[in-house]
Design an enzyme around this catalytic site. Structure first.
Site, PDB file in Angstrom:
ATOM      1  N   MET A   1     -20.591 -77.109 -32.941  1.00  0.00           N
ATOM      2  CA  MET A   1     -22.028 -76.810 -32.767  1.00  0.00           C
ATOM      3  C   MET A   1     -22.380 -75.592 -33.594  1.00  0.00           C
ATOM      4  SD  MET A   1     -22.252 -77.117 -28.649  1.00  0.00           S
ATOM      5  CE  MET A   1     -21.486 -78.476 -27.761  1.00  0.00           C
TER       6      MET A   1
ATOM      7  N   MET B   1     -25.343 -90.723 -27.801  1.00  0.00           N
ATOM      8  CA  MET B   1     -25.299 -89.568 -26.890  1.00  0.00           C
ATOM      9  C   MET B   1     -25.967 -89.953 -25.569  1.00  0.00           C
ATOM     10  SD  MET B   1     -23.597 -87.175 -28.291  1.00  0.00           S
ATOM     11  CE  MET B   1     -23.865 -85.986 -26.959  1.00  0.00           C
TER      12      MET B   1
ATOM     13  N   GLY C   1     -15.310 -84.768 -21.029  1.00  0.00           N
ATOM     14  CA  GLY C   1     -15.006 -83.338 -21.052  1.00  0.00           C
ATOM     15  C   GLY C   1     -14.676 -82.843 -19.674  1.00  0.00           C
ATOM     16  N   SER C   2     -15.714 -82.455 -18.917  1.00  0.00           N
ATOM     17  CA  SER C   2     -15.472 -81.828 -17.616  1.00  0.00           C
ATOM     18  C   SER C   2     -14.764 -82.753 -16.626  1.00  0.00           C
ATOM     19  CB  SER C   2     -16.777 -81.293 -17.031  1.00  0.00           C
ATOM     20  OG  SER C   2     -17.806 -82.219 -17.184  1.00  0.00           O
TER      21      SER C   2
ATOM     22  N   GLY D   1     -25.184 -80.488 -26.919  1.00  0.00           N
ATOM     23  CA  GLY D   1     -25.202 -79.033 -26.911  1.00  0.00           C
ATOM     24  C   GLY D   1     -24.393 -78.386 -25.802  1.00  0.00           C
ATOM     25  N   PHE D   2     -24.224 -79.082 -24.704  1.00  0.00           N
ATOM     26  CA  PHE D   2     -23.523 -78.485 -23.570  1.00  0.00           C
ATOM     27  C   PHE D   2     -22.670 -79.526 -22.840  1.00  0.00           C
ATOM     28  CE2 PHE D   2     -27.337 -76.130 -24.426  1.00  0.00           C
ATOM     29  CZ  PHE D   2     -26.915 -74.800 -24.376  1.00  0.00           C
ATOM     30  N   GLY D   3     -21.520 -79.083 -22.354  1.00  0.00           N
ATOM     31  CA  GLY D   3     -20.711 -79.928 -21.488  1.00  0.00           C
ATOM     32  C   GLY D   3     -21.249 -79.854 -20.069  1.00  0.00           C
ATOM     33  N   GLY D   4     -20.789 -80.753 -19.227  1.00  0.00           N
ATOM     34  CA  GLY D   4     -21.102 -80.679 -17.805  1.00  0.00           C
ATOM     35  C   GLY D   4     -22.506 -81.098 -17.409  1.00  0.00           C
TER      36      GLY D   4
ATOM     37  N   HIS E   1     -16.792 -84.209 -33.736  1.00  0.00           N
ATOM     38  CA  HIS E   1     -18.222 -84.497 -33.504  1.00  0.00           C
ATOM     39  C   HIS E   1     -19.022 -83.323 -34.041  1.00  0.00           C
ATOM     40  CE1 HIS E   1     -21.552 -85.126 -30.186  1.00  0.00           C
ATOM     41  NE2 HIS E   1     -22.008 -85.350 -31.410  1.00  0.00           N
TER      42      HIS E   1
ATOM     43  N   ASP F   1     -15.828 -80.851 -30.534  1.00  0.00           N
ATOM     44  CA  ASP F   1     -17.278 -80.647 -30.661  1.00  0.00           C
ATOM     45  C   ASP F   1     -17.593 -79.405 -31.482  1.00  0.00           C
ATOM     46  OD1 ASP F   1     -18.582 -82.691 -28.949  1.00  0.00           O
ATOM     47  OD2 ASP F   1     -17.360 -81.772 -27.372  1.00  0.00           O
TER      48      ASP F   1
ATOM     49  N   SER G   1     -12.694 -84.390 -24.435  1.00  0.00           N
ATOM     50  CA  SER G   1     -13.437 -83.359 -25.166  1.00  0.00           C
ATOM     51  C   SER G   1     -12.911 -81.965 -24.839  1.00  0.00           C
ATOM     52  CB  SER G   1     -14.922 -83.448 -24.807  1.00  0.00           C
ATOM     53  OG  SER G   1     -15.603 -82.334 -25.346  1.00  0.00           O
TER      54      SER G   1
ATOM     55  N   MET H   1     -22.167 -81.398 -34.598  1.00  0.00           N
ATOM     56  CA  MET H   1     -23.562 -81.207 -34.169  1.00  0.00           C
ATOM     57  C   MET H   1     -24.117 -80.058 -34.993  1.00  0.00           C
ATOM     58  SD  MET H   1     -22.918 -81.735 -30.092  1.00  0.00           S
ATOM     59  CE  MET H   1     -21.167 -81.465 -30.232  1.00  0.00           C
TER      60      MET H   1
ATOM     61  N   ASP I   1     -20.998 -90.302 -25.083  1.00  0.00           N
ATOM     62  CA  ASP I   1     -20.596 -88.905 -24.902  1.00  0.00           C
ATOM     63  C   ASP I   1     -21.635 -88.179 -24.061  1.00  0.00           C
ATOM     64  OD1 ASP I   1     -19.646 -86.308 -25.222  1.00  0.00           O
ATOM     65  OD2 ASP I   1     -20.105 -86.181 -27.366  1.00  0.00           O
ATOM     66  N   GLY I   2     -21.165 -87.639 -22.919  1.00  0.00           N
ATOM     67  CA  GLY I   2     -22.031 -86.823 -22.075  1.00  0.00           C
ATOM     68  C   GLY I   2     -22.162 -87.378 -20.676  1.00  0.00           C
ATOM     69  N   GLY I   3     -21.665 -86.624 -19.694  1.00  0.00           N
ATOM     70  CA  GLY I   3     -21.828 -87.032 -18.308  1.00  0.00           C
ATOM     71  C   GLY I   3     -21.012 -88.246 -17.909  1.00  0.00           C
TER      72      GLY I   3
ATOM     73  N   HIS J   1     -11.422 -85.153 -28.704  1.00  0.00           N
ATOM     74  CA  HIS J   1     -12.797 -85.010 -29.206  1.00  0.00           C
ATOM     75  C   HIS J   1     -13.075 -83.525 -29.442  1.00  0.00           C
ATOM     76  CE1 HIS J   1     -17.042 -86.459 -29.389  1.00  0.00           C
ATOM     77  NE2 HIS J   1     -17.364 -85.335 -28.764  1.00  0.00           N
TER      78      HIS J   1
HETATM   79  C1  DX5 Z   1     -21.982 -82.276 -25.555  1.00  0.00           C
HETATM   80  C2  DX5 Z   1     -20.711 -82.667 -26.222  1.00  0.00           C
HETATM   81  C3  DX5 Z   1     -19.765 -83.381 -25.351  1.00  0.00           C
HETATM   82  C4  DX5 Z   1     -19.307 -82.630 -24.121  1.00  0.00           C
HETATM   83  C5  DX5 Z   1     -19.173 -83.645 -23.030  1.00  0.00           C
HETATM   84  O1  DX5 Z   1     -22.957 -82.016 -26.469  1.00  0.00           O
HETATM   85  O2  DX5 Z   1     -20.960 -83.486 -27.341  1.00  0.00           O
HETATM   86  O3  DX5 Z   1     -18.654 -83.908 -26.052  1.00  0.00           O
HETATM   87  O4  DX5 Z   1     -18.084 -81.954 -24.249  1.00  0.00           O
HETATM   88  O5  DX5 Z   1     -18.923 -83.009 -21.846  1.00  0.00           O
HETATM   89  P1  DX5 Z   1     -19.033 -83.727 -20.436  1.00  0.00           P
HETATM   90  O6  DX5 Z   1     -18.072 -84.874 -20.442  1.00  0.00           O
HETATM   91  O7  DX5 Z   1     -18.666 -82.635 -19.486  1.00  0.00           O
HETATM   92  O8  DX5 Z   1     -20.456 -84.176 -20.284  1.00  0.00           O
HETATM   93 ZN    ZN Z   2     -19.234 -84.502 -28.279  1.00  0.00          ZN
END
Ligand code: DX5
Ligand code: ZN
Length: 214
Positions: free
Chosen positions: A37, A137, A197-198, A142-145, A66, A35, A8, A68, A175-177, A33
């Site tokens: 938003m 999800m 992502g992170s 909405g947010f990475g990390g 993706h 994202d 991501s 959103m 997707d996420g964490g 990926h």
């Molecule tokens: C969050 C995004 C993700 C995000 C994942 O809403 O859809 O794609 O980048 O980030 P990590 O892997 O850091 O949770």
């Molecule tokens: Zn995503």
């Protein structure tokens, strides 16, 4: 079942996107990926078409967009034009999800449908005859990390069962964490496309990080 990794972009050093793209592709990511938003469907704004258009020349793997955003059907042509290979939208954001899937297919792309943590697996069932991917999800979008929500694991299993029942070859993405530990939990529950992502971008050894997710 092979596991695909979709790195991501949101997790990279955005001040150095070209270099980050080079590194993550060398490290073996299968997809990129992207994202999008809108500040309405999710409480954050990321990047949109102009950025994808500009960075596309640095990307040689499929672009997994993706969305959103509310009313996704309005933007399918735009994201097809700027280089997406797969477009995933949120079922909660679409008035007529089937029309969005058909629109994505009319552009020759793969279509994904996504569910937020509170939306049940059963919501995707009517679309399994046509969709190419389901995105579960594993955080609130909405947010990475953010931290992986363990309560989503049962839903991953349920969606895998529904996919098996459909008899179709449908990707199951999470997707996420996602990190070395939660990836294994998701794979065991039936996911075969992991967004990272992170975890992937912050690793000193990105190849080792990606390999640890598979
Ligand atoms: C969050 C995004 C993700 C995000 C994942 O809403 O859809 O794609 O980048 O980030 P990590 O892997 O850091 O949770
Ligand atoms: Zn995503």
């Amino acid at each position: 079942m092979d596991t695909l990794i979709s790195a991501s972009l949101l997790g990279c050093d955005l001040s150095d996107i070209a270099q980050e793209l080079k590194n993550i592709q060398q490290a073996g990511t299968d997809w990129l990926h992207y994202d999008v938003m809108d500040g309405v469907f999710v409480p954050n704004i990321s990047f949109g078409e102009p950025v994808l258009k500009k960075i596309k020349k640095h990307i040689s793997v499929p672009v997994d967009t993706h969305l959103m955003i509310i009313d996704p059907i309005r933007y399918i042509d735009n994201y097809a034009d700027c280089g997406s290979d797969i477009i995933t939208f949120h079922i909660e954001a679409a008035e007529d999800p089937q029309a969005v899937i058909d629109k994505i297919h009319s552009r020759g792309l793969k279509a994904g449908i996504s569910v937020k943590p509170a939306t049940p697996a059963s919501a995707v069932e009517p679309y399994l005859e046509s969709v190419d991917m389901v995105l579960v999800m594993t955080v609130e979008p909405g947010f990475g990390g953010q931290s992986f929500m363990t309560e989503t694991v049962d839903k991953i299993k349920e969606v895998r069962e529904l996919i098996t029942k459909s008899g179709r070859d449908i990707f199951l993405q999470v997707d996420g964490g996602i990190n070395g530990e939660t990836a294994a939990v998701c794979r065991n529950a039936g996911a075969n496309v992991l967004v990272s992502g992170s975890y992937a971008f912050s690793a000193a050894d990105k190849k080792a990080a990606i390999d640890s997710l598979r």
